[in-house]
Scaffold this motif. Structure first.
Motif, short mmCIF file in Angstrom:
data_model
loop_
_atom_site.label_atom_id
_atom_site.label_comp_id
_atom_site.label_asym_id
_atom_site.label_seq_id
_atom_site.Cartn_x
_atom_site.Cartn_y
_atom_site.Cartn_z
N UNK A 53 0.84 -1.20 0.00
CA UNK A 53 0.00 0.00 0.00
C UNK A 53 0.88 1.25 0.00
N UNK A 54 1.93 1.25 0.81
CA UNK A 54 2.85 2.40 0.85
C UNK A 54 3.50 2.62 -0.52
N UNK A 55 3.87 1.54 -1.21
CA UNK A 55 4.48 1.68 -2.53
C UNK A 55 3.49 2.23 -3.56
N UNK A 56 2.25 1.78 -3.48
CA UNK A 56 1.22 2.29 -4.41
C UNK A 56 0.97 3.78 -4.15
N UNK A 57 0.89 4.17 -2.88
CA UNK A 57 0.68 5.59 -2.55
C UNK A 57 1.86 6.42 -3.04
N UNK A 58 3.09 5.95 -2.80
CA UNK A 58 4.27 6.69 -3.24
C UNK A 58 4.32 6.78 -4.76
N UNK A 59 4.02 5.69 -5.45
CA UNK A 59 4.01 5.71 -6.91
C UNK A 59 2.95 6.66 -7.46
N UNK A 60 1.77 6.64 -6.87
CA UNK A 60 0.72 7.56 -7.30
C UNK A 60 1.11 9.01 -7.06
N UNK A 61 1.76 9.26 -5.94
CA UNK A 61 2.21 10.62 -5.63
C UNK A 61 3.24 11.09 -6.66
N UNK A 62 4.18 10.22 -7.00
CA UNK A 62 5.19 10.58 -8.00
C UNK A 62 4.57 10.83 -9.38
N UNK A 63 3.63 9.97 -9.78
CA UNK A 63 2.97 10.16 -11.08
C UNK A 63 2.16 11.45 -11.12
N UNK A 64 1.43 11.74 -10.05
CA UNK A 64 0.65 12.98 -10.00
C UNK A 64 1.56 14.20 -10.04
N UNK A 65 2.68 14.12 -9.34
CA UNK A 65 3.62 15.23 -9.32
C UNK A 65 4.20 15.47 -10.71
N UNK A 66 4.53 14.41 -11.43
CA UNK A 66 5.06 14.55 -12.79
C UNK A 66 4.01 15.16 -13.71
N UNK A 67 2.75 14.74 -13.56
CA UNK A 67 1.68 15.27 -14.40
C UNK A 67 1.53 16.77 -14.18
N UNK A 68 1.44 17.20 -12.91
CA UNK A 68 1.23 18.62 -12.63
C UNK A 68 2.46 19.44 -12.99
N UNK A 69 3.64 18.83 -12.94
CA UNK A 69 4.84 19.54 -13.35
C UNK A 69 4.78 19.85 -14.85
N UNK A 70 4.35 18.88 -15.65
CA UNK A 70 4.22 19.10 -17.09
C UNK A 70 3.14 20.12 -17.41
N UNK A 71 2.01 20.06 -16.68
CA UNK A 71 0.92 21.00 -16.91
C UNK A 71 1.39 22.42 -16.59
N UNK A 72 2.06 22.58 -15.47
CA UNK A 72 2.56 23.90 -15.06
C UNK A 72 3.57 24.43 -16.07
N UNK A 73 4.46 23.58 -16.53
CA UNK A 73 5.45 24.00 -17.52
C UNK A 73 4.77 24.43 -18.81
N UNK A 74 3.74 23.69 -19.25
CA UNK A 74 3.02 24.04 -20.47
C UNK A 74 2.31 25.37 -20.34
N UNK A 75 1.68 25.62 -19.19
CA UNK A 75 1.00 26.90 -18.96
C UNK A 75 2.03 28.03 -18.98
N UNK A 76 3.17 27.82 -18.34
CA UNK A 76 4.22 28.84 -18.32
C UNK A 76 4.73 29.17 -19.71
N UNK A 77 4.93 28.15 -20.54
CA UNK A 77 5.39 28.37 -21.91
C UNK A 77 4.34 29.11 -22.71
N UNK A 78 3.07 28.77 -22.52
CA UNK A 78 2.00 29.46 -23.25
C UNK A 78 1.92 30.92 -22.84
N UNK A 79 2.13 31.20 -21.57
CA UNK A 79 2.09 32.60 -21.10
C UNK A 79 3.27 33.39 -21.63
N UNK A 80 4.43 32.74 -21.77
CA UNK A 80 5.60 33.43 -22.34
C UNK A 80 5.36 33.80 -23.80
N UNK A 81 4.69 32.94 -24.54
CA UNK A 81 4.47 33.20 -25.96
C UNK A 81 3.37 34.24 -26.18
N UNK A 82 2.50 34.43 -25.23
CA UNK A 82 1.38 35.37 -25.38
C UNK A 82 1.85 36.81 -25.28
#
Length: 82
Positions: A53-82
């Motif tokens: 259970x601890x491994x599943x929670x840790x893995x889910x946390x890492x995957x969610x963090x990677x997803x939000x990191x990419x989303x944030x980076x994409x929003x930042x790039x879009x704002x720079x181009x605007x």
């Protein structure tokens, strides 16, 4: 007096990277994430949650963090181009 804000480690790497013998440079997560994973490991070590259970929670946390990191980076790039 100016304060040095760089996060150089004992091996001379910046941004919390460690030099591991077989893996090479490995980036360490920020202290708040380390505390989260340490707490999760402590709960599993004390038997309050099972290790799988601890491994599943840790893995889910890492995957969610990677997803939000990419989303944030994409929003930042879009704002720079605007």
């Amino acid at each position: 007096m100016a304060r040095n804000t760089s996060r150089a480690t004992a091996t001379g790497h910046e941004d919390g990277a460690l030099e591991l013998p077989l893996l090479g440079p490995v980036t360490m997560p920020p202290p708040d994430r380390l505390a989260y994973f340490a707490g999760l490991g402590l709960l599993a070590a004390l038997g309050l949650i099972d290790w799988p259970v601890a491994l599943v929670i840790a893995g889910g946390h890492l995957l969610a963090d990677q997803h939000w990191s990419r989303v944030t980076r994409g929003v930042g790039q879009a704002m720079e181009q605007a």
